[in-house]
Design a protein around this motif. Sequence first.
Motif, PDB file in Angstrom:
ATOM      1  N   ASN A 107      -2.048  -1.039   7.686  1.00  0.00           N
ATOM      2  CA  ASN A 107      -3.283  -0.455   8.225  1.00  0.00           C
ATOM      3  C   ASN A 107      -3.216   1.062   8.362  1.00  0.00           C
ATOM      4  N   LYS A 108      -2.614   1.709   7.340  1.00  0.00           N
ATOM      5  CA  LYS A 108      -2.553   3.164   7.334  1.00  0.00           C
ATOM      6  C   LYS A 108      -3.416   3.701   6.204  1.00  0.00           C
ATOM      7  N   GLU A 109      -3.942   4.880   6.427  1.00  0.00           N
ATOM      8  CA  GLU A 109      -4.859   5.478   5.463  1.00  0.00           C
ATOM      9  C   GLU A 109      -4.075   6.255   4.414  1.00  0.00           C
ATOM     10  N   TYR A 110      -3.973   5.679   3.210  1.00  0.00           N
ATOM     11  CA  TYR A 110      -3.257   6.330   2.126  1.00  0.00           C
ATOM     12  C   TYR A 110      -4.204   6.896   1.059  1.00  0.00           C
ATOM     13  N   GLY A 111      -5.501   6.758   1.260  1.00  0.00           N
ATOM     14  CA  GLY A 111      -6.444   7.276   0.284  1.00  0.00           C
ATOM     15  C   GLY A 111      -6.486   6.485  -1.008  1.00  0.00           C
ATOM     16  N   SER A 139       0.813  -1.219   0.000  1.00  0.00           N
ATOM     17  CA  SER A 139       0.000   0.000   0.000  1.00  0.00           C
ATOM     18  C   SER A 139       0.846   1.270   0.000  1.00  0.00           C
ATOM     19  N   TYR A 168       0.746   4.085  -2.927  1.00  0.00           N
ATOM     20  CA  TYR A 168       0.508   5.497  -2.602  1.00  0.00           C
ATOM     21  C   TYR A 168       1.545   6.388  -3.276  1.00  0.00           C
ATOM     22  N   ASP A 222      -2.612  -4.518   1.755  1.00  0.00           N
ATOM     23  CA  ASP A 222      -2.439  -3.640   2.911  1.00  0.00           C
ATOM     24  C   ASP A 222      -2.034  -4.445   4.131  1.00  0.00           C
TER      25      ASP A 222
END
Length: 432
Positions: free
Chosen positions: A306-310, A285, A289, A303
Amino acid sequence: MVLKDKKTKITFHSGVLTIGGTIIEVAYEDSHIFFDFGSEYNPAAKVNPTDLQGLLDEKLVPFLDNMFDPKIPLKGYESKENNFKNTAVFLSHIHLDHSKIVNYLNPEVPLYTLEGTKSLLNTLNINNDFLFPLYENNGIKNTRDVNGVKENEVVQVGKIKVKVMPVDHDAYGACGLFIETPDLTIAYTGDIRLHGYRKNDTLNFCKESENCDVLLIEGVSVSFQDFGDSLRGGEPANESELIDKINKIVNDNKGKQITFNYYIANVERILNILKTNPRTVVLDSYSAYVVKEAAGYEAYYYDLDNKEYGLNPELKIEFEELLNDTEKYFWQLGTLALKHFNELKEGGVYIHCDAQPLGEFDPAFEPFVKSFADRNIEFNRVVCSGHARPYDLIEIINLIKPKLLAPIHSYRPEKLYNENGDMILVEKGQTI
């Protein structure tokens, strides 16, 4: 020597008789600039510091008056009075030996680089683990302010003009610098080559720099090769051949699990892998990104952090599906995926494409290779150098025809030569 009575001074603070850590200063009266702002790195060293004090003490970074963040406490180092009215730092590209310490730079000093490199700096450092961290991080950003400039834009720093020009290298957004002071012209190649996707940019840089007073050129390849040597270990002649070689390995191994890894800043290479590979390419992921932010390309991804990369959830592939696959996917064995190494299928294939560990100089490389053999996974090392081959270095020098050649960023700079002028072998700390 042909150059006399010039007021311009060039100081080679670091990056001499080594590969990496290039820091050079060009000064004219009350104006001066620096390039680049990385640190020397030796994975075999007993000590690899992670703070400015340690880097200075181990002489991996030179102390530079008034150039470091004054909030960082340092013992044994004190700046002299600052007599310069105009100061700036320029980055040639993203590789850590050229950029690693930018967060230690004095916040009052502007930092310039091509927009592509600026984007990568912020993107790669999203998790605060690419660059050395800011001394004071307010939680809003992990990377100091960077001024992104357009290709071939000219930046004025007092009495010094710097034209920031794209060149061919294996790092997205790489540039060379054409520097003009009132009495001297200086060309700095950064890291450069003629066998990648942007050969014409290198040729344009050479044309713009033609007949300059001083050429500062990297000499990585002559550290390891002589002029008559063939490509090392069957290395592809260019990036196109590298892609063909990867695709052939994939086509020749039907019914097998196939994984790979690459250097994340080589955006152009991964774009071509994504677009041409016979299988569906899946990145971790973080890498997906980076590709999205740098090139606007949305790749399939898995993933594990568990980080928000949009990222687009419709492009997510479950990691368990990749672990069980032998036919559909060509997927990146990233850092977090390596923790699941023992879950890879035996009899599979792995392609190591200029990823870390980079080679035999790194003590981690041999055990890394052996781990695949122990699991009966075929290890393929597919590389294409980001640096000009020895004969291409001479071609670049001959195209530019400098009055004075100063080779740097090399263990063997004396192997280079200048058919059209003089050459100087500089020492660390020397001013000319």
